[in-house]
Design an enzyme around this catalytic site. Structure first.
Site, PDB file in Angstrom:
ATOM      1  N   ASP A 110       9.482   9.960  -3.733  1.00  0.00           N
ATOM      2  CA  ASP A 110       8.166   9.324  -3.769  1.00  0.00           C
ATOM      3  C   ASP A 110       7.137   9.833  -2.759  1.00  0.00           C
ATOM      4  OD1 ASP A 110       6.680   7.695  -5.339  1.00  0.00           O
ATOM      5  OD2 ASP A 110       7.103   5.854  -4.253  1.00  0.00           O
ATOM      6  N   HIS A 379       6.556   5.958   3.195  1.00  0.00           N
ATOM      7  CA  HIS A 379       5.525   6.731   2.485  1.00  0.00           C
ATOM      8  C   HIS A 379       4.366   5.865   2.010  1.00  0.00           C
ATOM      9  CE1 HIS A 379       8.574   5.533  -0.507  1.00  0.00           C
ATOM     10  NE2 HIS A 379       7.546   5.366  -1.317  1.00  0.00           N
TER      11      HIS A 379
END
Length: 973
Positions: A110, A379
């Site tokens: 991701d 993230h």
């Protein structure tokens, strides 16, 4: 993508509770889990003893597999290598202590783009294979067509094949199950629907649940699934297809998922002759094992990374390099304070075993910051791509951890000074602390680096007449001047010279008459209208120190040029602020948001008038420039404070003299503006930019022209370093937080400092992701200008000196001053300072407190017997990491391998009796770590790779770019 603590707790608890229950019901079922922060929440707060027993069993059977195993899945673009290692180490320590297991595969699906640092870190951590997904759409299409989505990645040019790793890039369907099914307008394969937490529906009917598998539709489901498997098989070299089942926030109701999946898999396998495929549940490890056993020869990819990342022509994910600059700054400040706190505490425990401070309590204080710094590397954390509510959660956790570690450091100093317990000690890190009491005071300054450092620390004071004295009562060079930030206080700059990992104590006294600190004299110049500047009569104002002469153009009040005095090389150099105007209406075209950067056109200069004030001083000259939108404007949104230092005789001023320090004040911006500082020079750089990956290595960034969105697609992350150069001269920028950086013209480098955006994209509105950030940001950048040789020698130590500025703690002097113990007057927390050569960095010196045995067989036995958690944290094991800062061939001297005697290096902490070399996160003995060796054209035989040669007698040779990790044990513990 997004998590809020309350909804995430409910969601994560549901996933692990139902998944464990379902795995126990069918021997064929499997599941992979990634982020330890969520698993640990469930394990510590929700899981029953029975569930814990079941997890142990499932792990042993290989049906539950932890991949990556860090606290979070960290971002790869804007994070620092130290923080990536920290969050991996925290997760791995928990897993090894609790289960005796060590993750061996990655699942980095991701993060928005992939850095070349990651394959190196994962190799060093003992992983056998790495998996990524988000890379440029056009590049992925090309790799897919040519069956090149799998390769052996040599992320570091210096470590090359010694730390290479097999890497799998997911195809265009990425990491979620494809949901289109031809026989229903609902999505397929997602039988548990969409997560709704913290208030799940009472009747158990979630939004968008897929059609259940029945006798009437099972053939249609199977046909759809097989068609997709076959489409993907054509993009890979082996006949094994990884078919990810799940997506963000799935498996919260695992029973409905598994029962439908079981039916479908059984049906396909019963009709495998007709379909031409067989299917089975698998973990990431099962998949890589299948690929590995095919024994193919793989292509090698060098140290080129996959940044930036675009998903379509107008979607360049380069905005997040700057989004929420304040959070990025606090995250790095917290990381740097943690670094200082760890070594400070380690030395204290070693030197004062019978201390009055509760060690377990101290470890908890450190842990609160370890976890906060680990968590924000997510993230959707430090990237600035979360909602304001989640950002506040990160901030609160960071501030709480910072407070704890400051408190711990202050109490250690107190304990060592045996001071009267009633005196206030409060500590402040970097930011000038306002409201210092109007009395004499002292500051304790700790240097967290393992080098001798000469630098300035700043303290706010209430008087101009000041003197500063060291421990022996000798005067210390200092300068007082009017403060940039407030009219009622002054800034006192103190020149400190401190050995590695040591602290000094300075007394500050207000004087009537007798004066030792220099006073900076302020000169205000006339504001200039830069649109009407008279080019004919150039009047230049020089500011000079031993390294540079900087000229300011008095027609415009802007910088004009810098001369490097040693070589007498002059570079024309001017700086201005510009803004990219961006669109916020999806009906009108591409938008910018937390993730994306999509400028309408070229950047526009923000100011028509510039004010100038110069504070001249014997130790430092500060140039203050204020940028106004027009000649009559009263307020400014932009300012630059440039500082140049002059170091007196007898001090090592090389680093200080060679840096031009700039602090910016930017904001509040107008809506849909992206603010950049553009530095333009006459260097012929051919528009080639260099930026660092995660503070670890340098990447070359040639300017690329695209059909669309060229500006945004030429933005790169600068975590610590960026530079431009011509054949002889280099201009280096060093930063204390991440920024987007680009070279939009020859001889130019621009840094994006701030963004304020609003748009009407429904998805952004649903998650409150519009970045209406009205803050003022105050980032710092150091400029270094010089020949390549000189900048090469300076920039790595300088970058770390900026990252790890000394920690300043204040206390009031009481009347009966406590006499300091003699050994302390001389230098440090302990007898002798800890210092390494300038091409090495002492990256970690800490007491992790893990309870696990470093003997693997013993640890597995302890877990098996249920003994793994007994006893207190282990304070006798010290974790040490040493990193070589240079690449092979980068510098004739500094690129050489370095021999280090760990016993004498740590002599000041006590007598070393045992050193064990470990994998990066500490869970493997390097001598037993055998990673899979994948066949490449370079290496035709497959086998195991052993990473490093280690010596028995605590003398180690550290080669370029190596990061070496050790457990150190001392006598008498």
């Amino acid at each position: 993508f997004f998590f809020l603590q309350e909804s995430m707790h409910a969601y994560a608890a549901n996933v692990y509770t139902t998944v464990v229950e379902e795995l126990m019901k069918g021997k064929q079922r499997k599941f992979i889990a990634v982020e330890q922060e969520f698993f640990r929440l469930w394990w510590d707060a929700v899981a029953t003893d029975t569930q814990k027993q079941q997890v142990h069993q499932l792990l042993q059977e290989g049906r539950l597999e932890f991949v990556i195993g860090g606290q979070v899945m960290h971002d790869e673009a804007v994070t620092l290598i130290d923080d990536q290692i920290l969050q991996l180490t925290e997760g791995h320590g928990f897993l090894y202590e609790t289960f005796g297991i060590r993750p061996q595969f990655s699942w980095h699906i991701d993060p928005f783009g992939a850095s070349a640092t990651t394959p190196t870190l994962f190799s060093l951590a003992g992983f056998n294979a790495h998996l990524i997904s988000r890379i440029d759409y056009d590049l992925k299409a090309d790799m897919q067509k040519n069956k090149k989505l799998q390769f052996v990645w040599q992320g570091s040019p210096s470590l090359s094949e010694r730390q290479e790793i097999f890497t799998h890039v997911m195809d265009q369907y990425s990491y979620c199950t494809p949901s289109q099914i031809p026989f229903s307008n609902r999505s397929g394969f997602y039988w548990n629907g969409i997560a709704a937490f913290p208030d799940p529906p009472k009747d158990g009917v979630y939004p968008n649940m897929s059609l259940p598998v029945t006798d009437t539709n099972i053939h249609l489901y199977a046909k759809t699934m097989v068609a997709n498997i076959k489409e993907r098989a054509a993009w890979f070299r082996t006949s094994d297809v990884l078919w990810p089942w799940g997506c963000d926030k799935q498996f919260f109701n695992a029973s409905v998922q598994y029962s439908n999946m079981d039916l479908l898999l059984d049906y396909i396998n019963k009709h495998s002759d007709e379909f031409g495929v067989t299917v089975q549940y698998a973990t990431v490890g099962d998949y890589f094992q299948a690929i590995y056993s095919r024994n193919l020869t793989w292509e090698i990819r060098d140290s080129q990374d996959f940044l930036p990342y675009s998903t379509e022509p107008f979607q360049a994910w380069t905005g997040f390099y700057t989004s929420r600059s304040t959070l990025k700054g606090i995250a790095r400040r917290a990381s740097s304070l943690l670094y200082a706190g760890e070594s400070f505490f380690t030395q204290y425990v070693r030197k004062h075993p019978a201390s009055s401070i509760c060690k377990c309590g101290a470890l908890k204080q450190l842990q609160s910051l370890r976890w906060a710094v680990s968590e924000v590397q997510h993230h959707d954390g430090i990237t600035g791509t979360e909602s304001p509510k989640v950002k506040d959660m990160y901030m609160n956790n960071l501030m709480y951890g910072i407070f704890n570690v400051k408190k711990l450091m202050a109490s250690i100093i107190f304990d060592m000074n045996n001071a009267k317990k009633n005196g206030e000690v409060y500590s402040s890190v970097y930011n000038k602390d306002s409201g210092i009491p109007d009395v004499d005071q002292y500051v304790v300054v700790y240097n967290p680096l393992a080098w001798n450092i000469t630098t300035f620390v700043t303290v706010s004071v209430n008087h101009l007449a000041m003197s500063v004295y060291d421990e022996l009562g000798l005067p210390v060079p200092a300068q007082v001047q009017s403060s940039v930030e407030s009219h009622s206080t002054y800034d006192l700059y103190i020149l400190v010279a401190i050995s590695g990992l040591s602290y000094r104590r300075y007394s500050i006294k207000a004087l009537n008459g007798k004066q030792s600190a220099f006073i900076g004299r302020s000169v205000k110049y006339k504001q200039k209208d830069i649109t009407r500047a008279d080019q004919e009569s150039q009047q230049l104002l020089p500011v000079v120190n031993n390294c540079y002469q900087v000229l300011f153009d008095q027609n415009t009040n802007l910088m004009h040029s810098i001369t490097e005095r040693e070589t007498n090389q002059t570079v024309q150099l001017t700086q201005e602020f510009l803004e990219y105007h961006v669109n916020g209406d999806v009906m009108k075209g591409p938008i910018s948001d937390n993730y994306l950067l999509a400028p309408n056109a070229s950047a526009v200069p923000v100011s028509k008038a510039v004010g100038l004030e110069v504070v001249f001083g014997n130790l430092m000259t500060e140039i203050r420039q204020y940028f106004y939108s027009n000649v009559t404007a009263q307020d400014y949104i932009y300012a630059v404070y440039t500082r140049m230092y002059t170091v007196p005789e007898g001090y090592d001023g090389k680093l200080l003299c060679h840096r031009i320090e700039q602090e910016y004040s930017v904001g509040p911006l107008e809506l849909n503006r992206e603010a950049v500082l553009r530095t333009s020079t006459n260097l012929n750089t051919r528009q080639l930019l260099y930026t660092d990956s995660n503070g670890y290595q340098i990447q070359k960034r040639p300017f690329k022209a695209y059909m669309n969105n060229t500006v945004a697609r030429n933005y790169y992350p600068m975590v610590q370093t960026a530079y431009i150069e011509d054949d002889t001269t280099r201009l280096m920028l060093l930063a204390e937080r991440a920024h987007g950086v680009s070279s939009q013209g020859n001889g130019q480098v621009e840094v994006m400092l701030h963004r304020r955006l609003w748009n009407n994209l429904q998805w952004d509105l649903n998650y409150n992701l519009t970045l209406n950030d009205s803050s003022v940001v105050r980032p710092v950048i150091w400029l270094i200008l010089g020949s390549k040789d000189v900048t090469n020698m300076l920039y790595r130590t300088s970058g770390l000196a900026l990252e790890h500025r000394p920690v300043v703690m204040f206390g009031a002097l009481s009347e009966d001053k406590p006499k300091l113990p003699i050994q302390l007057q001389q230098n440090s927390v302990h007898g002798s300072p800890v210092t390494v050569p300038p091409n090495l960095h002492l990256q970690t010196l800490s007491i992790p407190g893990w309870r696990y045995s470093s003997n693997h067989a013993e640890q597995v036995h302890n877990v098996h017997m249920g003994k793994q958690k007994q006893g207190d944290a282990d304070f006798s094991r010290v974790l040490l990491r040493i990193r070589h800062l240079y690449e092979v061939g980068e510098d004739p001297v500094l690129s050489k391998p370095v021999m280090v005697n760990l016993k004498s290096l740590l002599n000041g902490l006590g007598s070393v009796i045992l050193v064990e070399e470990r994998s990066l996160t500490g869970t493997w003995d390097v001598n037993t770590l055998k990673r899979w060796k994948w066949k490449t054209a370079q290496y035709t035989s497959k086998g195991f790779s052993n990473s490093t040669e280690t010596s028995e007698n605590s003398i180690v040779t550290v080669h370029p770019k190596e990061i070496r990790t050790f457990f150190v044990y001392f006598q008498g513990q």
